[in-house]
Design an enzyme around this catalytic site. Sequence first.
Site, PDB file in Angstrom:
ATOM      1  CE  LYS A 108      -8.540  -0.999   7.375  1.00 18.55           C
ATOM      2  NZ  LYS A 108      -9.595  -1.675   8.119  1.00 18.55           N
ATOM      3  CD1 TRP A 152      -4.770  -5.336  10.142  1.00 14.02           C
ATOM      4  CD2 TRP A 152      -4.923  -6.703   8.393  1.00 14.02           C
ATOM      5  NE1 TRP A 152      -6.103  -5.543   9.898  1.00 14.02           N
ATOM      6  CE2 TRP A 152      -6.235  -6.376   8.830  1.00 14.02           C
ATOM      7  CE3 TRP A 152      -4.766  -7.555   7.300  1.00 14.02           C
ATOM      8  CZ2 TRP A 152      -7.377  -6.872   8.209  1.00 14.02           C
ATOM      9  CZ3 TRP A 152      -5.910  -8.060   6.677  1.00 14.02           C
ATOM     10  CH2 TRP A 152      -7.187  -7.714   7.127  1.00 14.02           C
ATOM     11  CG  ASP A 155       0.243  -1.942   6.274  1.00 14.67           C
ATOM     12  OD1 ASP A 155      -0.393  -0.966   5.849  1.00 14.67           O
ATOM     13  OD2 ASP A 155      -0.290  -3.050   6.525  1.00 14.67           O
TER      14      ASP A 155
END
Length: 358
Positions: free
Chosen positions: A193, A101, A169
């Site tokens: 998440k 990511w 993030d």
Amino acid sequence: MKKHNFSAGPCILPQEVLKQAADAVVNFNNLDLSLIEISHRSKDFVAVMENARSLVKELLNLPEGYSVLFLQGGASLEFLMTPYNLLKEGGKAAYIDTGAWAAKALKEAKLLGDVEVIGSSKDKTYNYIPKNYTVPSNVDYVHVTSNNTIYGTQFKEFPKTDDALLVCDMSSDIFSRELDFTKFDLVYAGAQKNMGPAGTTLVVVKDEILGKTSRNIPAMLDYQVHLSKDSMFNTPPVFAVYVSMLTLQWLKDLGGVKAIEKLNKEKAALLYAEIDRNPLFKGFAEVEDRSLMNVTFNLTDESTGEVFDKIWNEAGISGIKGHRSVGGYRASIYNAMPIESIQVLVNAMQQFEKEIKN
């Protein structure tokens, strides 16, 4: 049989949240209308949005000068929104590459300007967090990914950025541990998440950093546009925001981030202890960088995998197969995961040990 959901995302949610959400889909606020039928501009949903933002500020202990947004597009859209809003024309950004990511985020940033990778753990399949890096003096911002779901690593200390902005993030560990958010200028996190269902993305931004890039930013990518419309520049994902609000209220009632951090450490310690004790398993991530949210491990003998898979499936365990790019196993133990489910997995690992020895 009860299922023990270790899925990396969409994540496990508290049972009481799921029940409240289900009721709201049928009849929200005794309106005899579904939550997903009412206007997002109605007073009932505006109250949901305001309460969700307020809970974020309270749980993260945000000072004045920070704003909260609930947007769409997942963290993947934030990979592009970040440079659009923070990377100046002719400027430069620094990224620390700690996994898939993080790599995708820096790839998007390169579309808009100069990007320097100041640290990377790609050389060891991202099984550690880089430490010996230097933050350049001429960058607009530094971007990190706090927790890496695929590889099971987590930042324990964040870069000191001096004049540069710090962007993070936090998709897979937001609300899981206490942090000093005054050290961050922009934080974003996909809800699915650790906060709610897929469909909305949390953004926390320091107001004073916006509007300084000299860029012409498309309206849907401009944080200032979304702030001016209270996250309702376009129709918001009402269900995802509502369930996120319920989850945040559940967390507050539990005692907040401090309380859940204590529980998360206990859960992780229980599982890592078994991985380290049991000779049939080995942890993937470096010990000092292990994640509290995503526990990654492998078999010491891959040929025994069929036996272990049968045991955990029969125990009602779901979602522990490792990411396709890594293999092995991954137990995602987000906030709503009860320690009883961790014990079920530990029991399965111990049963596996007995069967192999016999």
